[in-house]
Design a protein around this motif. Structure first.
Motif, PDB file in Angstrom:
ATOM      1  N   TRP A 198       0.863  -1.189   0.000  1.00  0.00           N
ATOM      2  CA  TRP A 198       0.000   0.000   0.000  1.00  0.00           C
ATOM      3  C   TRP A 198       0.892   1.230   0.000  1.00  0.00           C
ATOM      4  CZ3 TRP A 198      -5.449  -0.138   0.161  1.00  0.00           C
ATOM      5  CH2 TRP A 198      -5.995  -1.419   0.312  1.00  0.00           C
TER       6      TRP A 198
ATOM      7  N   TRP B 101      -4.594   6.456  -0.368  1.00  0.00           N
ATOM      8  CA  TRP B 101      -3.754   5.273  -0.434  1.00  0.00           C
ATOM      9  C   TRP B 101      -4.155   4.410  -1.621  1.00  0.00           C
ATOM     10  CZ3 TRP B 101       0.242   3.710   2.880  1.00  0.00           C
ATOM     11  CH2 TRP B 101       0.452   4.529   4.005  1.00  0.00           C
TER      12      TRP B 101
ATOM     13  N   HIS C 197      -3.522   0.376  -3.307  1.00  0.00           N
ATOM     14  CA  HIS C 197      -2.987  -0.971  -3.150  1.00  0.00           C
ATOM     15  C   HIS C 197      -2.448  -1.446  -4.498  1.00  0.00           C
ATOM     16  CE1 HIS C 197      -3.656  -5.521  -2.307  1.00  0.00           C
ATOM     17  NE2 HIS C 197      -2.459  -5.141  -1.893  1.00  0.00           N
TER      18      HIS C 197
ATOM     19  N   ASN D 261      -5.864  -1.463  -6.466  1.00  0.00           N
ATOM     20  CA  ASN D 261      -7.078  -1.467  -5.647  1.00  0.00           C
ATOM     21  C   ASN D 261      -8.022  -2.600  -6.043  1.00  0.00           C
ATOM     22  OD1 ASN D 261      -6.176   0.743  -4.211  1.00  0.00           O
ATOM     23  ND2 ASN D 261      -7.243   2.218  -5.490  1.00  0.00           N
TER      24      ASN D 261
ATOM     25  N   PRO E 184      -3.919   2.966   5.323  1.00  0.00           N
ATOM     26  CA  PRO E 184      -4.879   2.594   4.271  1.00  0.00           C
ATOM     27  C   PRO E 184      -6.304   2.440   4.761  1.00  0.00           C
ATOM     28  CG  PRO E 184      -2.855   1.364   4.009  1.00  0.00           C
ATOM     29  CD  PRO E 184      -2.728   2.108   5.300  1.00  0.00           C
TER      30      PRO E 184
END
Length: 317
Positions: free
Chosen positions: A28, A90, A92, A113, A240
């Motif tokens: 992240w 944030w 991913h 994400n 996150p």
């Protein structure tokens, strides 16, 4: 944690990899500085280059995400057409590699994400190139670095200016994002998944660090702890699954009144006594009760510093 300036973390070499043709990275990240090349991860370039590889933002300062591998004679590199210029939230990232796959586009997969990003950009404007079938990644010979680039002549550059959390490396498997994240049933947003070390087969060289705050202790089934390079690591409550407001470096008042954002956008400097300079936060609101803290770190003109609420669509003149 926050990585800035010349701060980085690293881990020395490990054992023989479980499978040197398959692996997965998951992490992240919240960007703070744009427009420059910044290395997220590199398997250090050694003598003859080996079959090393790297992941970085800002391919030629374009704010794309880049993956490259080389052995001194052959090289394969790919970058996204998508540009990552969000400094407010944030993201991913999962990168899954499997050079044994017969389809070249399946040998390198980007996920953001939770969703696979399949349209990859040209590398040096020559078209994307995927690892050759059964390409061997020599991921155990050289040191692993997070937050900087290390060249074959030991020079270092391209430090990462970002917050980073829950960095995972899985040796021997090309996994999907659902191993690390999940969709929040209440909001529909992609979020961190609460999983234990036993939920993933990490392989010989796998590791999971930065799970809680600034810990460099590997919490996978292995003991591949990292060590701090230069500088210090700053633990931040901004995470996150619990996003905090920072100064919004993307917001520009006008060309003559840009402030300098540092310390992962938690500190601003610049300005002058003849006019107002300002920056809003990354999180806005129009009702409710909110609390924040600010510290004036200056020895002069403290009476001209102001903190408060402002209409996002207006500026002070």
């Amino acid at each position: 944690i926050q990585l800035m300036a010349s701060t980085y973390i690293s881990k020395a070499t490990s054992g023989t990899p479980t499978n040197n043709k398959k692996f997965t990275y998951s992490f992240w990240v919240k960007r703070h500085k744009l427009g420059s090349t910044q290395s997220i991860y590199i398997h250090e370039r050694g003598a003859g280059h080996a079959h090393t590889h790297k992941v970085e933002f800002g391919f030629h300062s374009e704010d794309t995400l880049y993956f490259g591998t080389w052995d001194g004679s052959s090289e394969y590199y790919n970058r996204t057409k998508r540009k990552f210029r969000d400094t407010c939230g944030w993201m991913h990232v999962v990168i899954a590699v499997d050079s044994t796959d017969g389809t070249n586009t399946n040998r390198l997969k980007f996920y953001f994400n939770g969703e696979q990003y399949t349209t990859n950009g040209a590398a040096y404007d020559a078209g994307p190139s995927y690892p050759a079938q059964n390409w061997v990644f020599d991921s155990n010979t050289w040191t692993h670095h997070i937050g900087r680039y290390v060249s074959s002549n030991a020079s270092t550059t391209n430090y990462l200016d970002a917050s980073i959390s829950d960095f995972c490396f899985v040796d021997g498997l090309a996994l999907t994002p659902t191993s690390f994240g999940e969709t929040d049933t209440a909001t529909g947003e992609w979020r961190m998944k609460d999983f234990s070390a036993s939920d993933i087969t990490w392989g010989t060289n796998g590791y999971r660090i930065l799970k809680d705050g600034s810990s460099l202790t590997d919490v996978s089934s292995n003991s591949h702890n990292f060590t701090l390079g230069n500088g210090t690591l700053s633990k931040t409550e901004d995470s996150p699954n619990n996003i905090f407001a920072t100064n919004n470096s993307l917001w520009k008042q006008e060309s003559s009144r840009y402030l300098t954002h540092t310390k992962c956008n938690t500190m601003i400097s610049g300005g002058g006594s003849s006019t107002w300079y300002q920056t809003p936060a990354t999180l806005a609101f129009n009702s409710g009760k909110f609390y924040w803290e600010c510290k004036f770190n200056a020895s002069t003109n403290l009476d001209k510093n102001t903190v408060g609420v402002i209409d996002y669509e207006k500026t002070q003149t």
